[in-house]
Design a protein around this motif. Sequence first.
Motif, mmCIF file in Angstrom:
data_model
loop_
_atom_site.group_PDB
_atom_site.id
_atom_site.type_symbol
_atom_site.label_atom_id
_atom_site.label_comp_id
_atom_site.label_asym_id
_atom_site.label_seq_id
_atom_site.Cartn_x
_atom_site.Cartn_y
_atom_site.Cartn_z
ATOM 1 N N GLN A 33 36.155 61.028 59.285
ATOM 2 C CA GLN A 33 37.107 61.814 60.122
ATOM 3 C C GLN A 33 38.531 61.325 59.130
ATOM 4 N N VAL A 34 38.780 60.046 58.997
ATOM 5 C CA VAL A 34 40.041 59.301 58.486
ATOM 6 C C VAL A 34 39.936 60.077 56.914
ATOM 7 N N ALA A 35 38.912 60.159 56.060
ATOM 8 C CA ALA A 35 38.916 60.678 54.889
ATOM 9 C C ALA A 35 39.435 62.027 54.845
ATOM 10 N N LEU A 36 38.686 62.770 55.715
ATOM 11 C CA LEU A 36 39.053 64.364 55.631
ATOM 12 C C LEU A 36 40.529 64.694 55.920
ATOM 13 N N GLY A 96 37.224 55.339 48.612
ATOM 14 C CA GLY A 96 37.886 54.624 47.680
ATOM 15 C C GLY A 96 38.054 55.253 46.145
ATOM 16 N N HIS A 97 36.729 55.409 45.576
ATOM 17 C CA HIS A 97 36.794 56.254 44.513
ATOM 18 C C HIS A 97 37.647 57.455 44.541
ATOM 19 N N TYR A 98 37.716 58.109 45.523
ATOM 20 C CA TYR A 98 38.416 59.377 45.614
ATOM 21 C C TYR A 98 40.123 59.033 45.240
ATOM 22 N N LEU A 99 40.528 58.062 46.254
ATOM 23 C CA LEU A 99 41.815 57.844 46.142
ATOM 24 C C LEU A 99 42.302 56.996 44.857
ATOM 25 N N GLU A 122 33.105 40.399 38.653
ATOM 26 C CA GLU A 122 32.317 40.590 37.511
ATOM 27 C C GLU A 122 31.486 41.713 37.105
ATOM 28 N N TYR A 123 31.166 42.388 38.448
ATOM 29 C CA TYR A 123 30.041 43.410 38.300
ATOM 30 C C TYR A 123 30.526 44.917 37.579
ATOM 31 N N GLY A 124 31.921 45.044 37.862
ATOM 32 C CA GLY A 124 32.338 46.370 37.074
ATOM 33 C C GLY A 124 33.926 46.476 37.794
ATOM 34 N N GLN A 125 34.890 46.909 37.039
ATOM 35 C CA GLN A 125 36.109 46.904 37.732
ATOM 36 C C GLN A 125 35.950 48.028 38.636
ATOM 37 N N VAL A 126 35.838 49.246 38.046
ATOM 38 C CA VAL A 126 36.053 50.354 39.224
ATOM 39 C C VAL A 126 34.983 50.431 40.361
ATOM 40 N N GLU A 127 33.735 49.823 40.142
ATOM 41 C CA GLU A 127 33.152 49.547 41.392
ATOM 42 C C GLU A 127 33.629 48.554 42.262
ATOM 43 N N HIS A 128 34.173 47.468 41.735
ATOM 44 C CA HIS A 128 34.809 46.477 42.391
ATOM 45 C C HIS A 128 36.194 46.891 43.452
ATOM 46 N N GLN A 129 36.955 47.822 42.473
ATOM 47 C CA GLN A 129 37.925 48.402 43.218
ATOM 48 C C GLN A 129 37.627 49.152 44.320
ATOM 49 N N ALA A 130 36.554 49.958 44.306
ATOM 50 C CA ALA A 130 36.208 50.881 45.555
ATOM 51 C C ALA A 130 35.829 49.723 46.407
ATOM 52 N N ASN A 131 35.126 48.840 46.151
ATOM 53 C CA ASN A 131 34.574 47.935 47.341
ATOM 54 C C ASN A 131 35.639 47.104 48.135
ATOM 55 N N VAL A 132 36.585 46.634 47.186
ATOM 56 C CA VAL A 132 37.554 45.981 47.694
ATOM 57 C C VAL A 132 38.552 47.087 48.668
ATOM 58 N N PHE A 133 38.686 48.183 48.410
ATOM 59 C CA PHE A 133 39.311 49.275 49.061
ATOM 60 C C PHE A 133 38.564 49.444 50.414
#
Length: 299
Positions: A33-36, A96-99, A122-133
Amino acid sequence: MTQVFTPERWAFEITHLLNVVLGADRFPIDVAQVALEFSRNRFASDPIVMVKGDNLPTFDGALYPAPKGRPGWGIIYNNAISSKGRINFTLAHEFGHYLLHRLAYPNGFECGPQQIVRWDSEYGQVEHQANVFAATLLMPLDDFRRQISAKAKVDLAMLKGCAERYGVSLIAAVLRWLSYTERRAILVVSRDGYVLWARSSEPAWKSGAYFKTSTGGPIELPAAALPLNPQFLVDGRGERDHPAGVWLRAPVHETTLLAEQYDFSLSLLALDDAPPRQLEEADVEEDTVDRFARTSRAK
């Protein structure tokens, strides 16, 4: 000049809105709901238009652009996943990937369990950022600290309570706690007798208590580790005190959970307090403990 938002800043903005509308005690978050609603109001010409489950045999979640000629994005999760917490974190990860990444990756993302479960830098910057979000949105640090203080001694049962509060998996709750605790602790994720990856709290890392899973060869579990001794587990759970020289050079209290839905084991290693020290080359000795632990002497 275009303003660049970090994963934390996006999560803070949405958290503030949720606090205003729903109040501070509003967990778990309804990510779909929040994402939509947020995307529709913030990016009216390019919103998220669909969130649903589907048959995704090779990955946990995906962010897809709408068919050519139509605006918008869809978030899909694997409807074979039985854990609601795992689904919730997957949805937040794709949000997070969307934003953060949709403009740079117009074809979207397909994310397997490794990308979503493992959220270290260390795993991957893009995936790390989505998980931090996702972690920051689902488990706001101020609220988590109210549940478990930074100085508290913690076991998996306490962290399971937080996982239920925030509607996330236990592993996500453990990683969030490790990000702020003042205790020395290490999460070890293992399968078939080997460490897949590990995450230390900052006090543990500074004292030299960590496992180098990003470099070097595979790390075997010690023979006394609970994942290798199911006779000490009840319903896939157990705890045990180990003397120095088993897991690390210091005594360790191990609590373990066999996570069947992920096909691996979670072991939370708790150590006594120790002052930070600088790891030196001379500390590394080629004995059995060093080859296993790949760590400095933890006192």
